[in-house]
Design an enzyme around this catalytic site. Structure first.
Site, PDB file in Angstrom:
ATOM      1  N   TYR A 136       0.809  -1.219   0.000  1.00 45.94           N
ATOM      2  CA  TYR A 136       0.000   0.000   0.000  1.00 45.94           C
ATOM      3  C   TYR A 136       0.849   1.280   0.000  1.00 45.94           C
ATOM      4  CZ  TYR A 136      -3.962  -3.048   1.080  1.00 45.94           C
ATOM      5  OH  TYR A 136      -4.931  -4.017   1.034  1.00 45.94           O
ATOM      6  N   LYS A 186       3.251 -15.597   1.273  1.00 39.06           N
ATOM      7  CA  LYS A 186       3.079 -16.161  -0.080  1.00 39.06           C
ATOM      8  C   LYS A 186       4.482 -16.369  -0.660  1.00 39.06           C
ATOM      9  CE  LYS A 186       0.349 -17.345  -3.502  1.00 39.06           C
ATOM     10  NZ  LYS A 186      -0.505 -18.538  -3.426  1.00 39.06           N
ATOM     11  N   ASP A 218      -3.382 -18.129   0.927  1.00 37.83           N
ATOM     12  CA  ASP A 218      -4.570 -18.737   0.299  1.00 37.83           C
ATOM     13  C   ASP A 218      -5.110 -19.882   1.148  1.00 37.83           C
ATOM     14  OD1 ASP A 218      -2.125 -19.774  -0.386  1.00 37.83           O
ATOM     15  OD2 ASP A 218      -2.659 -20.370  -2.398  1.00 37.83           O
ATOM     16  N   ASP A 242      -5.200  -7.004   5.615  1.00 36.01           N
ATOM     17  CA  ASP A 242      -6.416  -6.273   5.258  1.00 36.01           C
ATOM     18  C   ASP A 242      -7.537  -7.269   4.964  1.00 36.01           C
ATOM     19  OD1 ASP A 242      -8.141  -4.303   4.534  1.00 36.01           O
ATOM     20  OD2 ASP A 242      -7.033  -3.619   2.776  1.00 36.01           O
ATOM     21  N   ASP A 246     -10.735  -8.964   7.741  1.00 35.37           N
ATOM     22  CA  ASP A 246     -12.168  -8.846   7.440  1.00 35.37           C
ATOM     23  C   ASP A 246     -12.829 -10.219   7.403  1.00 35.37           C
ATOM     24  OD1 ASP A 246     -12.205  -6.130   7.378  1.00 35.37           O
ATOM     25  OD2 ASP A 246     -13.113  -5.974   5.387  1.00 35.37           O
TER      26      ASP A 246
END
Ligand code: NAD
Length: 353
Positions: A136, A186, A218, A242, A246
């Site tokens: 980001y 990852k 994943d 992020d 959620d």
């Protein structure tokens, strides 16, 4: 003497903060508070969503309890003048690099989850997300057409100190819990992830009492749905955190129950519910104040290292739920809710004794 800056904000923010402050005053009467403006109410009063004076007070206090900002009244303003800018500014100026989002399923609320009761029984995890680096913020970024072909890019970059400091927050947090850190990565395709893992492993050597495991992002997303109770602390870079936070929040099924903390250097911290200002229910005594009250528990634990008092607050919330009190968002149906904002707050105070 610890001093907390309370920024109730807009919409239901002041309603839930009133209950949270009452709880703080009850469990930690020596802690002093002062109030300030952020968001739409600050725009109305000062012309900006966070004034320099309020920011200076936030820096001086170091610990901030915040409600929520925003609402339709300010939706037409230019993006750089909107209430949310106040939030972004305070997070950035205080260099809050670690975002902590617990997701716990209280036994009385197992039916509120969209997942089967068996899949969520005992869920008690916390996502520790790196908040000020990674994809980001990495440079270069932006539109960069090449040879007449439209193109855009972002950069995922981490330095060793950035990874080490967030890893330390995760290990310290695990030490106060079930001593397990699951590092989300990852590394099978991203060099930055392989590097992140190396630094996390090196940091883990300072915490021999904490177990470290690695999990691809994943598969972590799948395991969260299948077997969330197995997780304790999930350590994530910005992007993965992020999304994973959620997903974890949804498992609990109730936005009005979720607190968060953003921690920075020199013991600074901002504690705020995950939910927004909920203009649709503002002023109706209908907001669930438990997320804000659980922010007080996080403030006591992570901001003031007062673990016993933090536990007292959590136990009081648990008791109120066990007694069957429900605001509309956590009732089986909104029309069978039996407590508004003030009543829920009052019941927590009663449970505190
Ligand atoms: P929201 O979280 O305010 O509301 C989403 C839904 O959940 C609404 O139906 C609301 O009534 C309900 N809800 C939220 N908190 C609740 C609580 N404590 N008790 C009971 N029900 C609750 O999100 P939104 O509707 O997308 O945004 C509304 C405003 O809040 C916007 O201006 C948005 O920009 C702002 N916002 C602020 C923050 C923040 O301050 N951190 C976060 C998200 C949204």
């Amino acid at each position: 003497m610890p001093r907390i800056l309370v920024l109730p904000g807009d919409g239901i923010g002041p309603e839930v903060m009133e209950q949270a402050c009452a709880v703080l005053a009850r469990v930690a009467p020596d802690v002093e508070t002062e109030a300030g403006l952020i968001g739409g109410c600050a725009i109305n009063a000062d012309g900006v969503p966070l004034s320099d004076a309020t920011l200076a007070r936030a820096k001086a206090c170091g610990l901030i309890l915040l409600g929520a900002v925003g609402g339709p009244k300010w939706d037409q303003l230019a993006p750089d003048r909107r209430p949310e800018k106040g939030l972004l500014r305070i997070r950035k100026e205080l260099d809050l690099f670690a975002n902590l989002r617990p997701a716990s399923v209280f036994s009385a609320l197992e039916d509120a989850s969209p997942l089967r009761r068996e899949a969520v029984q005992g869920v008690d995890l916390i996502v520790v997300r790196e908040l000020t680096g990674g994809l980001y913020y990495g440079e270069p970024r932006g539109r960069a057409d090449q040879d007449g072909v439209r193109r855009a890019l972002n950069t995922m970059v981490y330095t060793e100190p950035e990874v080490e400091r967030i890893a330390r927050v995760a290990f310290e947090t695990a030490r106060r819990r079930r001593h397990l850190v699951t590092n989300i990565h990852k590394a099978n395709v991203l060099e930055v992830s392989a590097f992140w893992n190396e630094v996390v492993e090196a940091t883990a050597k300072h915490y021999p009492d904490v177990t470290l495991e690695h999990q691809l992002v994943d598969s972590a997303a799948m395991v969260l749905l299948r077997d969330a109770p197995r997780f304790d602390v999930l350590l994530c870079p910005n992007l993965f955190g992020d999304i994973i936070s959620d997903e974890a929040a949804m498992i609990t099924g109730s936005l009005g129950m979720l607190p968060s903390a953003s921690l920075g250097v020199e013991g600074r911290g901002l504690f705020e519910p995950v939910h927004g200002s909920a203009p649709d229910i503002a002023g109706q005594d209908a907001a669930n104040p438990l997320a804000a009250i659980l922010c007080v528990a996080m403030l006591l634990e992570h901001g003031l290292s007062r673990l016993d008092e933090a536990e007292r607050v959590r136990e009081a919330v648990q008791k109120v739920l066990d007694q069957g009190y429900r605001s509309a968002d956590i009732a089986r149906a909104p029309d069978i809710a039996n407590a508004g904002t003030q009543e829920m707050g009052r019941r927590v105070m009663e449970a505190l004794g």
